[in-house]
Design a protein around this motif. Structure first.
Motif, PDB file in Angstrom:
ATOM      1  N   LEU A  90       0.873  -1.184   0.000  1.00 14.58           N
ATOM      2  CA  LEU A  90       0.000   0.000   0.000  1.00 14.58           C
ATOM      3  C   LEU A  90       0.909   1.233   0.000  1.00 14.58           C
ATOM      4  O   LEU A  90       1.812   1.334   0.841  1.00 14.58           O
ATOM      5  N   VAL A  91       0.722   2.113  -0.978  1.00 13.39           N
ATOM      6  CA  VAL A  91       1.565   3.322  -1.094  1.00 13.39           C
ATOM      7  C   VAL A  91       0.709   4.536  -0.754  1.00 13.39           C
ATOM      8  O   VAL A  91      -0.381   4.699  -1.299  1.00 13.39           O
ATOM      9  N   GLN A  92       1.169   5.345   0.206  1.00 19.00           N
ATOM     10  CA  GLN A  92       0.455   6.593   0.546  1.00 19.00           C
ATOM     11  C   GLN A  92       1.228   7.754  -0.084  1.00 19.00           C
ATOM     12  O   GLN A  92       2.453   7.822   0.086  1.00 19.00           O
ATOM     13  N   GLY A  93       0.499   8.640  -0.779  1.00 20.60           N
ATOM     14  CA  GLY A  93       1.193   9.801  -1.355  1.00 20.60           C
ATOM     15  C   GLY A  93       0.443  11.072  -1.036  1.00 20.60           C
ATOM     16  O   GLY A  93      -0.680  11.021  -0.514  1.00 20.60           O
ATOM     17  N   PRO A  94       0.997  12.270  -1.358  1.00 17.83           N
ATOM     18  CA  PRO A  94       2.363  12.395  -1.889  1.00 17.83           C
ATOM     19  C   PRO A  94       3.393  12.485  -0.772  1.00 17.83           C
ATOM     20  O   PRO A  94       3.068  12.940   0.334  1.00 17.83           O
ATOM     21  N   THR A  95       4.597  11.959  -1.030  1.00 15.30           N
ATOM     22  CA  THR A  95       5.686  12.107  -0.047  1.00 15.30           C
ATOM     23  C   THR A  95       6.913  12.662  -0.771  1.00 15.30           C
ATOM     24  O   THR A  95       7.162  12.333  -1.932  1.00 15.30           O
ATOM     25  N   LYS A  96       7.672  13.498  -0.083  1.00 13.59           N
ATOM     26  CA  LYS A  96       8.903  14.041  -0.652  1.00 13.59           C
ATOM     27  C   LYS A  96       9.966  12.951  -0.530  1.00 13.59           C
ATOM     28  O   LYS A  96      10.161  12.376   0.555  1.00 13.59           O
ATOM     29  N   LEU A  97      10.629  12.623  -1.586  1.00 11.90           N
ATOM     30  CA  LEU A  97      11.710  11.644  -1.530  1.00 11.90           C
ATOM     31  C   LEU A  97      13.034  12.373  -1.351  1.00 11.90           C
ATOM     32  O   LEU A  97      13.201  13.509  -1.802  1.00 11.90           O
ATOM     33  N   HIS A  98      13.975  11.691  -0.632  1.00  8.92           N
ATOM     34  CA  HIS A  98      15.302  12.314  -0.519  1.00  8.92           C
ATOM     35  C   HIS A  98      16.363  11.298  -0.958  1.00  8.92           C
ATOM     36  O   HIS A  98      16.159  10.078  -0.857  1.00  8.92           O
ATOM     37  N   GLY A  99      17.465  11.803  -1.498  1.00  8.22           N
ATOM     38  CA  GLY A  99      18.509  10.963  -2.097  1.00  8.22           C
ATOM     39  C   GLY A  99      19.106   9.974  -1.110  1.00  8.22           C
ATOM     40  O   GLY A  99      19.120  10.196   0.098  1.00  8.22           O
ATOM     41  N   LYS A 100      19.531   8.801  -1.637  1.00 14.21           N
ATOM     42  CA  LYS A 100      20.173   7.755  -0.805  1.00 14.21           C
ATOM     43  C   LYS A 100      21.213   7.042  -1.656  1.00 14.21           C
ATOM     44  O   LYS A 100      21.205   7.152  -2.884  1.00 14.21           O
ATOM     45  N   HIS A 101      22.061   6.251  -1.011  1.00 20.09           N
ATOM     46  CA  HIS A 101      23.029   5.399  -1.706  1.00 20.09           C
ATOM     47  C   HIS A 101      22.423   4.003  -1.777  1.00 20.09           C
ATOM     48  O   HIS A 101      22.235   3.354  -0.748  1.00 20.09           O
TER      49      HIS A 101
END
Ligand code: EPZ
Length: 420
Positions: free
Chosen positions: A356-367
């Motif tokens: 289950l995906v809840q949006g909207p969410t801000k994504l932040h960079g990762k390795h």
């Protein structure tokens, strides 16, 4: 180990052309074994899996002459009927050599195919083995690693697939095309790449009817003639770039594609509010307002393609509302979403096949590390829309299916670098 370094947030715009379909090229190349005359393939994607497939063909003794955007193959001089273990281990597409070797030489020895880790128990090939037995072949399995398949005389088959399988359908279609007599295949997969394969073989003298429908009838011909083939556009690249444009809310025109092949995705785009226009061989994604969540359930073609599930999940992190993503084709094909959660996505794993995906969410960079090629492109899309820097290792997986990805994305304004 080469990696991608992506700085998110760059404004994207412009045109991106789609390459020839990986999952068509990986069948047309081994299909050259069915003929002793020259075969030319154009609009061939310049990707790792195509290189592996041509290397494997060359290791059998075929002549392979590459030119810009294509290849000419002559398999007249093939001398061995054993697939090289190291080479075959590198990609799933190696399984496509088995049926055609069996049909032409009456025998073939090969290791269990390699490739992505998705799918229960590696990548099962029970449907292939049952199919070859239906043609009258005998199967010897030694120590569970190698298969030896032999047939004194192959006979036409009347076979019902207990499970819809793209490559098993293609393998039996190719094998039957040079076994004299009438083979009937039922409960076949209907992917566009299967229709394209049949069209190509028919141009070389095969007699195949019904490809693209659940029942395919093949009147086998002893050997096929020369052929020239243009690989059809890659519908998964098309869908992936369309999803990138929608997720980044960018004006991007996708060219050299066939919108007909991603109708399920485009119908969903209409429902969630993505503005776009389509032409015969292009899709223009336009700026859209607020996008809404929409559930999907992956399904055999023409349903929602499992190969578009991962990019679609990234899009669902950017839309308003919650969406249920049900992956029905492969086990373990949702595990990659854990990495998306690390980037800030709000994802709940309901069971091994549903999130289950809840949006909207801000994504932040990762390795991160790319587990397979489709999750890999999804992580690239996530990196392009995230805040900050995303590093993606193991990009060989992405290079398996996407030609010069960073160069093509740079052309539409993406800040992505390949660090070797
Ligand atoms: C093809 O794989 C594609 N690969 C896959 O693309 C694609 O995801 C898949 O079709 C479904 O569309 C190529 O064409 C090279 P299946 P394939 O047989 O044929 C099970 C990509 O990213 N099965 O239709 O291997 C299987 O485990 C790749 O480009 C058996 O159980 O898929 C799966 O659960 C990933 N026994 C289901 O059938 C078998 O003998 C459908 O798989 C064969 C398959």
């Amino acid at each position: 180990m080469p990696k991608f370094v992506i700085t998110g947030g760059a404004k994207l715009s412009g045109q991106i052309a789609v390459c020839g379909a990986k999952n068509s090229a990986l069948k047309i190349i081994p299909a050259a074994i069915l003929s002793e005359e020259p075969i030319t393939i154009k609009n061939l994607p310049n990707i790792e899996d195509v290189d592996r497939s041509l290397e494997l063909l060359e290791s059998l003794g075929a002549s392979v002459t590459r030119f810009k955007g294509g290849v000419t193959i002559n398999t007249k001089k093939i001398k061995t009927t054993e697939l090289d273990q190291k080479m075959a281990d590198k990609f799933r597409g190696s399984i496509m050599f088995v049926g055609v070797m069996l049909a032409r030489f009456g025998q073939v020895k090969f290791p269990h195919p390699g490739g992505c880790v998705i799918g229960a128990g590696g990548r099962p090939i029970d449907l292939f083995i049952e199919g070859y037995k239906a043609f009258g072949a005998e199967i010897e399995e030694d120590h569970g690693h190698f298969y030896n398949i032999k047939a004194k005389k192959l006979k036409p088959a009347n076979y019902f697939f207990p499970l819809v399988s793209v490559t098993a359908t293609e393998s039996m279609l190719m094998t039957a095309s040079i076994i004299p007599g009438k083979t009937i295949l039922k409960n076949c997969a209907m992917e566009p790449e299967i229709e394209a394969l049949a069209e190509y073989l028919n141009k070389q003298g095969a007699k195949i009817k019904g490809a693209g429908s659940p029942t395919i009838i093949i009147e086998g011909n002893k050997k096929l003639k020369a052929g020239i083939f243009n690989v059809i556009p890659d519908r998964i690249e098309t869908g992936s770039f369309a999803i990138l444009a929608a997720a980044a809310n960018s004006e991007i025109k996708i060219t050299k594609c066939n919108p007909e092949h991603i109708m399920t995705l485009l119908e969903i785009f209409k429902k969630i509010g993505v503005n776009f226009e389509t032409g015969k061989d292009w899709i223009q994604i336009k700026k859209s307002g607020k996008l809404l969540a929409h559930d999907i359930k992956t399904h055999e073609y023409p349903g929602f393609a499992t190969d578009l599930q991962s990019p679609y999940v990234v899009l669902m992190t950017q839309v308003h509302g919650s969406s249920m993503i049900h992956e029905t084709i492969y086990d373990r094909r949702l595990i990659w979403t854990d990495m998306l959660s690390q980037m800030g996505a709000n994802i709940t794993m309901c069971d091994p096949h549903r999130i289950l995906v809840q949006g909207p969410t801000k994504l932040h960079g990762k390795h991160l590390m790319s587990p397979d090629l489709r999750a890999g492109i999804a992580l690239v899309i996530a990196g392009l829309i995230a805040d900050g820097v995303t590093e993606i290792d193991n990009i060989y997986q992405i290079d398996r299916g996407y030609e010069q990805l960073e160069a093509r994305l740079q052309k539409i304004g993406a800040n992505i670098k390949r660090i070797d």
